[in-house]
Structure formats: C-alpha cells, structure tokens
Design a protein around this motif. Structure first.
Motif, short mmCIF file in Angstrom:
data_model
loop_
_atom_site.label_atom_id
_atom_site.label_comp_id
_atom_site.label_asym_id
_atom_site.label_seq_id
_atom_site.Cartn_x
_atom_site.Cartn_y
_atom_site.Cartn_z
N ARG A 160 0.69 -1.30 -0.08
CA ARG A 160 0.03 0.09 0.21
C ARG A 160 0.98 1.16 0.04
O ARG A 160 2.02 1.02 0.19
CB ARG A 160 -0.90 0.11 1.27
CG ARG A 160 -0.16 0.23 2.52
CD ARG A 160 -1.11 0.28 3.75
NE ARG A 160 -0.36 1.01 4.77
CZ ARG A 160 0.60 0.16 5.50
NH1 ARG A 160 1.01 -0.93 5.14
NH2 ARG A 160 1.14 0.73 6.50
N GLY A 161 0.25 2.49 -0.33
CA GLY A 161 1.08 3.61 0.03
C GLY A 161 1.59 3.91 1.29
O GLY A 161 0.93 3.59 2.38
N GLY A 162 2.89 4.19 1.44
CA GLY A 162 3.39 4.10 2.64
C GLY A 162 5.00 4.17 2.65
O GLY A 162 5.74 4.28 1.49
N ARG B 29 14.83 6.38 3.99
CA ARG B 29 13.41 6.44 4.03
C ARG B 29 12.83 6.63 2.57
O ARG B 29 13.44 7.62 1.76
CB ARG B 29 12.60 7.10 4.76
CG ARG B 29 12.95 6.99 6.43
CD ARG B 29 12.02 7.68 7.22
NE ARG B 29 11.32 6.75 7.92
CZ ARG B 29 10.79 6.97 9.15
NH1 ARG B 29 10.91 8.32 9.65
NH2 ARG B 29 10.02 6.12 9.62
N PHE B 30 11.84 5.67 2.09
CA PHE B 30 11.40 5.83 0.62
C PHE B 30 9.92 5.89 0.86
O PHE B 30 9.26 5.21 1.55
CB PHE B 30 11.80 4.86 -0.33
CG PHE B 30 13.35 4.81 -0.83
CD1 PHE B 30 13.37 5.68 -1.66
CD2 PHE B 30 14.25 4.13 0.18
CE1 PHE B 30 14.91 5.63 -1.99
CE2 PHE B 30 15.34 4.23 -0.30
CZ PHE B 30 15.87 5.05 -1.27
N PHE B 31 9.23 6.48 -0.02
CA PHE B 31 7.48 6.65 0.11
C PHE B 31 7.31 5.86 -1.24
O PHE B 31 7.65 6.26 -2.16
CB PHE B 31 6.78 8.04 -0.03
CG PHE B 31 5.41 7.85 0.13
CD1 PHE B 31 4.80 7.60 1.19
CD2 PHE B 31 4.59 7.80 -1.20
CE1 PHE B 31 3.43 7.51 1.14
CE2 PHE B 31 3.41 7.65 -1.25
CZ PHE B 31 2.57 7.43 0.01
N VAL B 32 6.68 4.74 -1.10
CA VAL B 32 6.07 4.04 -2.06
C VAL B 32 4.78 4.06 -2.29
O VAL B 32 3.84 4.14 -1.24
CB VAL B 32 6.67 2.44 -1.80
CG1 VAL B 32 5.69 1.70 -0.91
CG2 VAL B 32 6.40 1.55 -3.24
N SER B 33 4.13 4.40 -3.71
CA SER B 33 2.82 4.45 -3.70
C SER B 33 1.81 3.13 -3.98
O SER B 33 0.95 3.03 -3.68
CB SER B 33 2.37 5.01 -5.09
OG SER B 33 2.77 4.47 -6.16
N GLY B 34 2.49 1.98 -3.99
CA GLY B 34 1.96 0.65 -4.02
C GLY B 34 2.94 -0.37 -4.88
O GLY B 34 3.99 0.17 -5.18
N GLY B 35 2.68 -1.44 -4.89
CA GLY B 35 3.46 -2.26 -5.95
C GLY B 35 3.50 -3.81 -5.20
O GLY B 35 2.36 -4.02 -4.40
#
Length: 137
Positions: free
Chosen positions: A45-47, A60-66
C-alpha cells in the motif's frame, strides 16, 4: 547477517544493497524483513519503506504501491512509484490529496472499478501527506 534489498521502479533499478532490516508497507500491515524471513509475496500500500543498517534507520522512501517478494536472504520491491521521503514536495503532496479527494467525491459508487481506482488514489495521497507530517522534511 544482512538481507539483499532491491527496489525496482518502472523506470529502473533504484537501489540494490545489503541492509540489516527493511520495513515495508504491506497491504495487511507493515512488515519487518530480517535475514531468515519466511518466503512470501505481498502487495504494498502507499507508505514508507525504512532501511536499517546496524539497528540504525539510514534511509526512507515513499512507495505508492506495488509488490514485494521476500525470501530468507532477499527482499525485492517492485514499486508502482517510489520517491525518497526528503524529495517529496509538501505543497505538491497537499495538492495531490485535494485532487484525489475531489475525484473520489465525484466518482459514481455504482462504477466499482472507478470507485476502487479513486479510493486507491485517495489512500495513497493521504499516506504521502501523513508520512510528511509524521516523518517528513
């Protein structure tokens, strides 16, 4: 011992390095991946993705999904979109949240696919703003 971490975006291999632990935002909750973790595949999920070396948070990275594939020695993240947390523009994130809220309000509840897409966009935009407010720049 370390985990071989790979983060792959649609454009390129973003990162490949050993880490002591990586925490990823699974759809069912955050997952801490250490050496010897059970094999699994999970959607994201986004986080935030947090990278640790010697028990110290180093990136730290923000991922939108995958998706993430985890083995005893490796964690491979296939990200829909990913950005270093410090590179997120707070004003742009707020604008994206406002646009996602508007789109969600205008979505026809009877159109299940459109509603799901609008909901996913809203959840990701809110998670981005929350990440900046809690851990940000």
């Amino acid at each position: 011992m370390t985990v071989a971490l790979e983060i792959i975006s649609p454009e390129r291999l973003l990162l490949a390095r050993p880490v002591s632990m990586v925490v990823i935002p699974g759809t069912e909750g955050d997952l801490g991946v250490l050496p010897g973790h059970s094999k699994m595949i999970t959607s994201l999920r986004g986080g935030l993705i947090d990278l640790y070396e010697d028990e110290k948070l180093v990136d730290r990275f923000f991922v939108s999904g995958g998706f993430a594939q985890i083995t005893e020695e490796r964690c491979t993240v296939l990200a829909d979109a990913i950005t270093k947390l410090g590179e997120i523009d707070p004003l742009k994130a707020a604008d994206e949240l406002a646009a996602a809220e508007a789109a969600w309000r205008e979505t026809d509840d009877a159109d299940e696919i459109a509603w799901r897409d609008a909901s996913d966009r809203l959840i990701t935009a809110q998670a981005r703003v929350d990440a900046l407010a809690t851990h940000g720049n």
